[in-house]
Motif scaffolding. Structure first.
Motif, PDB file in Angstrom:
ATOM      1  N   GLY A 122       0.824  -1.210   0.000  1.00 30.62           N
ATOM      2  CA  GLY A 122       0.000   0.000   0.000  1.00 30.62           C
ATOM      3  C   GLY A 122       0.851   1.250   0.000  1.00 30.62           C
ATOM      4  N   TYR A 123       0.194   2.396  -0.126  1.00 34.68           N
ATOM      5  CA  TYR A 123       0.936   3.652  -0.239  1.00 34.68           C
ATOM      6  C   TYR A 123       1.754   3.969   1.008  1.00 34.68           C
ATOM      7  N   MET A 124       1.383   3.382   2.166  1.00 34.64           N
ATOM      8  CA  MET A 124       2.155   3.628   3.377  1.00 34.64           C
ATOM      9  C   MET A 124       3.559   3.030   3.283  1.00 34.64           C
ATOM     10  N   ASP A 125       3.772   2.093   2.358  1.00 33.72           N
ATOM     11  CA  ASP A 125       5.110   1.525   2.181  1.00 33.72           C
ATOM     12  C   ASP A 125       6.131   2.603   1.832  1.00 33.72           C
ATOM     13  N   VAL A 126       5.709   3.587   1.041  1.00 31.99           N
ATOM     14  CA  VAL A 126       6.619   4.678   0.672  1.00 31.99           C
ATOM     15  C   VAL A 126       6.999   5.473   1.918  1.00 31.99           C
ATOM     16  N   VAL A 127       6.014   5.758   2.763  1.00 36.58           N
ATOM     17  CA  VAL A 127       6.272   6.502   3.995  1.00 36.58           C
ATOM     18  C   VAL A 127       7.211   5.706   4.902  1.00 36.58           C
ATOM     19  N   ILE A 128       6.973   4.405   5.010  1.00 31.61           N
ATOM     20  CA  ILE A 128       7.796   3.556   5.877  1.00 31.61           C
ATOM     21  C   ILE A 128       9.241   3.538   5.411  1.00 31.61           C
ATOM     22  N   GLN A 129       9.446   3.299   4.125  1.00 28.68           N
ATOM     23  CA  GLN A 129      10.814   3.238   3.606  1.00 28.68           C
ATOM     24  C   GLN A 129      11.501   4.604   3.661  1.00 28.68           C
ATOM     25  N   ALA A 130      10.762   5.666   3.376  1.00 28.13           N
ATOM     26  CA  ALA A 130      11.351   7.008   3.420  1.00 28.13           C
ATOM     27  C   ALA A 130      11.720   7.412   4.840  1.00 28.13           C
ATOM     28  N   SER A 131      11.033   6.838   5.839  1.00 30.67           N
ATOM     29  CA  SER A 131      11.366   7.145   7.231  1.00 30.67           C
ATOM     30  C   SER A 131      12.620   6.407   7.683  1.00 30.67           C
ATOM     31  N   LEU A 132      12.993   5.351   6.954  1.00 34.27           N
ATOM     32  CA  LEU A 132      14.159   4.550   7.319  1.00 34.27           C
ATOM     33  C   LEU A 132      15.447   5.066   6.697  1.00 34.27           C
ATOM     34  N   ARG A 133      15.346   5.617   5.473  1.00 34.98           N
ATOM     35  CA  ARG A 133      16.555   6.006   4.741  1.00 34.98           C
ATOM     36  C   ARG A 133      16.208   7.036   3.662  1.00 34.98           C
ATOM     37  N   GLY A 134      17.211   7.809   3.294  1.00 31.23           N
ATOM     38  CA  GLY A 134      17.060   8.671   2.131  1.00 31.23           C
ATOM     39  C   GLY A 134      17.254   7.839   0.881  1.00 31.23           C
ATOM     40  N   ALA A 135      16.274   7.819  -0.011  1.00 27.54           N
ATOM     41  CA  ALA A 135      16.343   6.938  -1.175  1.00 27.54           C
ATOM     42  C   ALA A 135      15.514   7.501  -2.310  1.00 27.54           C
ATOM     43  N   LEU A 136      15.801   7.025  -3.513  1.00 27.86           N
ATOM     44  CA  LEU A 136      14.894   7.194  -4.631  1.00 27.86           C
ATOM     45  C   LEU A 136      13.993   5.966  -4.674  1.00 27.86           C
ATOM     46  N   PHE A 137      12.826   6.098  -5.281  1.00 25.68           N
ATOM     47  CA  PHE A 137      11.861   5.010  -5.321  1.00 25.68           C
ATOM     48  C   PHE A 137      11.542   4.657  -6.765  1.00 25.68           C
ATOM     49  N   ALA A 138      11.366   3.372  -7.013  1.00 27.44           N
ATOM     50  CA  ALA A 138      11.048   2.907  -8.358  1.00 27.44           C
ATOM     51  C   ALA A 138       9.938   1.868  -8.288  1.00 27.44           C
ATOM     52  N   PHE A 139       9.093   1.878  -9.311  1.00 24.90           N
ATOM     53  CA  PHE A 139       7.975   0.944  -9.406  1.00 24.90           C
ATOM     54  C   PHE A 139       8.103   0.189 -10.727  1.00 24.90           C
ATOM     55  N   ALA A 140       8.079  -1.131 -10.657  1.00 23.38           N
ATOM     56  CA  ALA A 140       8.267  -1.944 -11.855  1.00 23.38           C
ATOM     57  C   ALA A 140       7.025  -1.920 -12.735  1.00 23.38           C
ATOM     58  N   GLN A 141       7.243  -1.940 -14.040  1.00 30.70           N
ATOM     59  CA  GLN A 141       6.169  -2.049 -15.019  1.00 30.70           C
ATOM     60  C   GLN A 141       6.577  -3.040 -16.091  1.00 30.70           C
ATOM     61  N   ASP A 142       5.594  -3.747 -16.608  1.00 32.28           N
ATOM     62  CA  ASP A 142       5.836  -4.657 -17.729  1.00 32.28           C
ATOM     63  C   ASP A 142       5.150  -4.052 -18.947  1.00 32.28           C
ATOM     64  N   TYR A 143       5.932  -3.468 -19.846  1.00 32.06           N
ATOM     65  CA  TYR A 143       5.358  -2.798 -21.008  1.00 32.06           C
ATOM     66  C   TYR A 143       5.677  -3.597 -22.269  1.00 32.06           C
ATOM     67  N   LYS A 144       4.664  -4.295 -22.784  1.00 33.97           N
ATOM     68  CA  LYS A 144       4.807  -5.110 -23.984  1.00 33.97           C
ATOM     69  C   LYS A 144       5.970  -6.093 -23.853  1.00 33.97           C
ATOM     70  N   GLY A 145       6.042  -6.710 -22.669  1.00 34.80           N
ATOM     71  CA  GLY A 145       7.075  -7.700 -22.423  1.00 34.80           C
ATOM     72  C   GLY A 145       8.429  -7.123 -22.073  1.00 34.80           C
ATOM     73  N   LYS A 146       8.526  -5.798 -21.962  1.00 32.40           N
ATOM     74  CA  LYS A 146       9.794  -5.157 -21.635  1.00 32.40           C
ATOM     75  C   LYS A 146       9.738  -4.637 -20.207  1.00 32.40           C
TER      76      LYS A 146
END
Length: 334
Positions: A122-146
């Motif tokens: 859920g969206y709270m995962d971003v808050v949890i991880q951001a509270s632990l460390r300074g980081a960039l965030f990425a979300f996986a996508q499958d676009y036409k098999g890529k």
């Protein structure tokens, strides 16, 4: 970002709102729940405003010196996020090393450009991880098999996770790129990359397999992978299903509705399972990227107790049944 679209199935991945469960009796739901909302909601709004302003200042400082921006974020944004978690019913975010037998081993320390694979609940995962460390965030996508990833900063990642429930079909984000490009961006920002390999889909029970070839799309020889899992008690395969009513103060059809429901519950039980370096598969042990990806997900599944499901987006029945077991038949109608 594939999700089921039936509003009667809040636990099967309809949108990135984790199910909120509790005892469901009159006192805890209406009396205590209403008091908690009245007390917590204004403070959540105020602290969220502080986070937004602090994040903006941190971004401006990063233009001058990335290390200065990261330091400012560490002393302002992260403590504010921990306060938001406390107000939302997460008084203690437990980080538990795995396996427990390795008592003397230190948890992993993510370096700039390292990839931390995390399941999405859920969206709270971003808050949890951001509270632990300074980081960039990425979300996986499958676009036409890529396999591609959408890369965001903490605030952008939170907005992306919350807004994704509005999508009516699988969509392609124009900002998506390869995992190698995302790692390069993280190194330039002097931050690790937190990668939600499920995208923003959740099924209310196990973990979705990430797009094939995702690990191979990274700069494999120069990328270190780490594993963390978010396990809510009622989602764990190790916990027995219990008859717990969904809190009816609000609903799951909007971000604000879910937030109100979230803060109406006194506390939520969340464990973060952090796989120790010695138990984390690496390219040195598995030179083949597809084999490494499979072993990374299997290790995370074993550590968290969450079943890895390869075709969950196509098979809705198991999650409807889980929702019936935990919430009652009224909440999981076909």
């Amino acid at each position: 970002m594939e999700k089921y679209r039936n509003s009667a199935d809040p636990g099967t991945g309809i949108h990135p709102f984790m199910p909120v469960v509790g005892k469901g009796n009159f006192v805890s739901t209406w009396v205590l729940g209403s008091l908690l909302v009245l007390a917590r909601l204004p403070m959540v709004v105020v602290v969220s405003g502080i986070v937004m302003i602090s994040a903006l200042v941190s971004s401006l400082l990063s233009l001058v010196a990335p290390s200065l921006g990261n330091w400012f974020e560490a002393v302002t944004v992260r403590p504010s996020l921990r306060l938001i978690l406390f107000l939302c019913g997460f008084p203690i975010v437990m980080v538990q090393p795995w396996p427990l037998t390795a008592h003397t081993e230190e948890p992993f320390t993510a370096q700039p450009g390292d990839v931390i694979l995390v399941n999405f609940t859920g969206y709270m995962d971003v808050v949890i991880q951001a509270s632990l460390r300074g980081a960039l965030f990425a979300f996986a996508q499958d676009y036409k098999g890529k396999p591609l990833v959408v890369t965001k900063g903490p605030i952008g990642a939170f907005r992306y996770a919350v807004q994704s429930y509005q999508e009516t079909k699988t969509s392609f984000d124009e900002t998506a790129g390869t995992l190698a490009a995302a790692c390069k961006k993280a190194r330039a920002a002097n931050r690790p990359l937190v990668l939600f390999f499920e995208g923003t889909a959740t099924n209310g029970r196990g973990m979705l397999a990430c797009p094939p070839g995702l690990v191979a799309s990274s700069d494999s020889k120069n990328t270190a992978f780490h594993l963390q899992a978010h396990v809510h008690h009622h989602l764990s395969a190790r916990s027995k299903p219990r008859a717990s009513a969904v809190y009816p103060i609000s609903d799951y059809t909007s971000p604000m509705g879910h937030l109100i429901r979230l803060i109406s519950v006194p506390s939520h039980y969340l464990r973060i399972i952090s796989v120790l370096p010695s138990a984390t598969p690496s390219f040195s042990a598995y030179p083949d990227a597809s084999l490494l990806q499979r072993h990374l997900l299997q290790t995370l599944s074993e550590a968290s107790g969450l079943k890895l499901m390869a075709k969950v987006r196509e098979d809705k029945a198991p999650f409807l049944q889980h929702w019936r077991d935990t919430q009652g038949s009224d909440y999981a109608k076909e």
